[in-house]
Design an enzyme around this catalytic site. Structure first.
Site, mmCIF file in Angstrom:
data_model
loop_
_atom_site.group_PDB
_atom_site.id
_atom_site.type_symbol
_atom_site.label_atom_id
_atom_site.label_comp_id
_atom_site.label_asym_id
_atom_site.label_seq_id
_atom_site.Cartn_x
_atom_site.Cartn_y
_atom_site.Cartn_z
ATOM 1 C CD GLU A 96 -0.683 1.892 1.517
ATOM 2 O OE1 GLU A 96 0.189 1.422 0.765
ATOM 3 O OE2 GLU A 96 -0.452 2.207 2.700
ATOM 4 C CG ASP A 116 -2.362 1.455 8.513
ATOM 5 O OD1 ASP A 116 -3.489 1.396 7.986
ATOM 6 O OD2 ASP A 116 -1.304 1.395 7.854
ATOM 7 C CE LYS A 118 -2.904 1.620 4.569
ATOM 8 N NZ LYS A 118 -1.569 1.347 5.062
ATOM 9 C CG HIS A 123 -1.543 6.720 3.540
ATOM 10 N ND1 HIS A 123 -0.657 6.588 4.561
ATOM 11 C CD2 HIS A 123 -1.323 5.631 2.739
ATOM 12 C CE1 HIS A 123 0.045 5.482 4.408
ATOM 13 N NE2 HIS A 123 -0.351 4.877 3.313
ATOM 14 N NE ARG A 124 3.527 6.010 3.076
ATOM 15 C CZ ARG A 124 3.552 6.523 4.312
ATOM 16 N NH1 ARG A 124 3.581 7.831 4.477
ATOM 17 N NH2 ARG A 124 3.540 5.744 5.375
ATOM 18 C CG ASP A 146 6.332 3.561 2.833
ATOM 19 O OD1 ASP A 146 6.120 2.770 1.888
ATOM 20 O OD2 ASP A 146 6.030 3.303 4.016
ATOM 21 C CG ASN A 163 -5.115 -1.187 1.889
ATOM 22 O OD1 ASN A 163 -4.489 -2.254 1.808
ATOM 23 N ND2 ASN A 163 -5.053 -0.263 0.955
HETATM 24 O O1 LIG Z 1 7.539 -3.078 7.998
HETATM 25 C C1 LIG Z 1 7.005 -1.974 7.900
HETATM 26 O O2 LIG Z 1 6.626 -1.306 8.883
HETATM 27 C C2 LIG Z 1 6.812 -1.399 6.551
HETATM 28 C C3 LIG Z 1 7.515 -1.893 5.492
HETATM 29 C C4 LIG Z 1 7.393 -1.333 4.129
HETATM 30 O O3 LIG Z 1 6.684 -2.262 3.346
HETATM 31 P P1 LIG Z 1 7.389 -3.283 2.314
HETATM 32 O O4 LIG Z 1 8.324 -4.135 3.086
HETATM 33 O O5 LIG Z 1 6.218 -4.028 1.765
HETATM 34 O O6 LIG Z 1 8.110 -2.447 1.302
HETATM 35 C C5 LIG Z 1 6.670 0.007 4.095
HETATM 36 O O7 LIG Z 1 6.250 0.294 2.794
HETATM 37 C C6 LIG Z 1 5.466 0.004 5.008
HETATM 38 O O8 LIG Z 1 4.824 1.259 4.985
HETATM 39 C C7 LIG Z 1 5.859 -0.276 6.423
HETATM 40 C C1 LIG Z 2 2.832 0.741 2.296
HETATM 41 C C2 LIG Z 2 2.302 1.305 3.373
HETATM 42 O O1 LIG Z 2 1.601 0.663 4.318
HETATM 43 P P1 LIG Z 2 1.259 -0.867 4.615
HETATM 44 O O2 LIG Z 2 2.063 -1.717 3.694
HETATM 45 O O3 LIG Z 2 1.618 -1.050 6.045
HETATM 46 O O4 LIG Z 2 -0.213 -0.990 4.376
HETATM 47 C C3 LIG Z 2 2.483 2.746 3.638
HETATM 48 O O5 LIG Z 2 2.156 3.194 4.762
HETATM 49 O O6 LIG Z 2 2.932 3.484 2.754
#
Ligand SMILES: O=C(O)C1=C[C@@H](OP(=O)(O)O)[C@@H](O)[C@H](O)C1
Ligand SMILES: C=C(OP(=O)(O)O)C(=O)O
Length: 478
Positions: free
Chosen positions: A369, A63, A448, A422-423, A341, A115
């Protein structure tokens, strides 16, 4: 069966499996890698700042690599030091740049963002404010993840055009921009907070104050507060407007002003990654100290440790981090919209509680994801217990006596699919700490956000995990 050296990420293959071996209480301390959310925010702010930034403790993972590669394409110099855990960034300046237009004068600059939700959403906003022609594309799943609310917020305030080309307004995103006009924006908040965070960070790049109104409910609020902290650290300012009292559920508008200047920024360890190690203590009756995080961390996911406390664990604020001590676990009814998350982690913990756990407020988890409600339920049901799926979450019924009979019922082992998530992989790994015969498919998908997850889990638990590759019908535990 092959056993790679520690720190070697397994080779991605649908037939690669990993097995984690059950044993006694997990005890120890560890420090997860840098936060993905902080690293990618700091990269955006530093890239569009005037001057040099030094980002310490940054995450090295897919990422962040796609973010770095994309920024390099518009001429941002990002030099890794210390294997990438420190990045020295020469910003390109925070105003619409003629250089950007020159770079992309004929053909759009193509960026592959895999992704990574943060990368595509933050870059869509930032690049549209910066100006130029771009095309952002990703994996098949990324082309199913919505970005329509963000594109619809930008389009009316853009000198140029922007379009999300897949069905349902999903990436690829195409942009041809001469910058933002400064007109106020309106953005939907109930699918992802990343749209609002992206717009906020793009304000100082647009070079004019920007007012953004939030339509409907805002999910994942702590990430928006984190965004404001980063904007401040890099020299910009935010002004909030609430409807009624100043509670975050009443947030209606934010105005962003100023420009970005290079700075020194320390990235905290990743709190979502920490959840797996705290959960390991919770389900094995062990104790795990995660170093580098405290109650005041800028990541909302540190609150996961408090959720474990609600379930019966002991929460100890140490000088160096947060320690969780496992105890008998009780089922809880919990709102997780701010820490979504960590829902997969909690779902695994809940299987070992004394009663059902209801997780609420995470309808937006279906857009990540993978569908992290539907597919999570499908996988957890493989253990034979009851999992109820709701529009906004799940009810996880404890395994109780079922866990004792697992290996008798499934002598071949139970293979958990990970859906390129990944989660899913990191959460299901925890099952192996308690139950025999758990296998996790495609463990390399942790690349990721956490390429060294398996090596770190191994060094914390002191238990060898077994790598198996391509065995028809699944792998066998030792
Ligand atoms: O702004 C961020 O860094 C994130 C916001 C969250 O997403 P959502 O806002 O879509 O819930 C989270 O799930 C993602 O892993 C990281
Ligand atoms: C939702 C996640 O990531 P992103 O939305 O940044 O792809 C995550 O890391 O759980």
């Amino acid at each position: 069966m092959t056993q790679p050296a520690a720190n070697d990420a397994p080779v991605a293959s649908p037939t690669t499996r990993i097995c984690v071996i059950p044993g006694g209480p997990v005890e120890g301390k560890m420090r997860p890698p840098g936060s993905k959310s902080l690293t990618n925010r700091a990269l955006i702010c530093a890239a569009f700042a005037s001057g040099t930034s030094r980002l310490a403790g940054t995450l090295v993972s897919e990422d962040t690599e796609v973010m770095i590669d994309s920024l390099a394409k518009i001429g941002v110099s990002i030099k890794p030091v210390d294997g990438g855990r420190t990045l020295v960034v020469e910003g390109v300046g925070g105003v619409v740049s003629d250089d950007a237009r020159k770079i992309s004068s004929d053909e759009p600059v193509d960026m592959f963002i895999a992704n990574s939700g943060t990368t595509v959403r933050f870059l869509t906003a930032a690049l549209s404010a910066f100006g130029g022609k771009y095309r952002l594309s990703g994996t098949e799943r990324m082309h199913e993840r919505p970005i329509g609310d963000l594109v619809d917020a930008i389009a009316p305030a853009l000198d140029g055009w922007i379009v999300a080309t897949s069905d349902g307004k999903c990436p690829p995103v195409e942009i041809d921009s001469m910058g933002w006009t400064g007109q106020p924006m309106r953005v939907g908040g109930d699918v992802s907070s990343q749209y609002l965070s992206g717009l906020m960070m793009a304000g100082p790049i647009a070079g004019k104050p920007v007012r953004i109104e939030i339509i409907g409910e805002l999910v994942s609020v702590p990430y928006v507060r984190m965004t404001a902290q980063l904007i401040k650290a890099f020299g910009g300012s935010t002004h909030w407007e609430f409807e009624g009292d100043d509670s975050w559920s009443n947030l209606r508008c934010v105005t962003v002003d100023g420009s970005f200047h290079g700075c020194e920024f320390d990235v905290e360890p990743d709190a979502s990654a920490a959840s797996y190690f705290w959960a390991a203590a919770a389900i094995t009756g062990g104790r795990v100290l995660v170093e580098g995080l405290d109650e005041n961390a800028s990541q909302g996911d540190v609150q996961f440790a408090r959720v474990l406390e609600m379930m019966g664990c002991e929460y100890i604020a140490q000088d160096t981090g947060i320690e969780i001590v496992g105890g008998p676990l009780r089922g809880i009814d919990v709102e997780m919209g701010e820490i979504s998350d960590t829902v997969q982690t909690l779902a695994v913990v809940a299987l070992f509680a004394d009663g059902p756990t209801r997780v609420r407020g995470v309808a937006h988890n279906r857009f990540k994801e993978t569908d992290r409600i539907g597919n999570l339920a499908i996988e957890l049901r493989k253990l034979g217990g009851r999992i109820d799926e709701h529009d906004d979450g799940l009810t996880i019924h404890p395994l109780g006596d079922l866990s004792g009979t697992l290996s008798t019922r499934n002598p071949q082992g139970v293979v958990f699919e990970t859906y390129n998530d990944h989660r899913m992989a990191m959460s299901f790994a925890l099952l192996g700490l308690r139950l025999a015969g758990i296998e996790i498919a495609d463990p390399a998908c942790t690349r990721k956000t956490y390429p060294d997850f398996w090596a770190d889990l191994e060094s914390l638990t002191g238990r060898a995990h077994v790598w198996t590759t391509g065995l028809p019908g699944g792998a066998s535990a030792p």
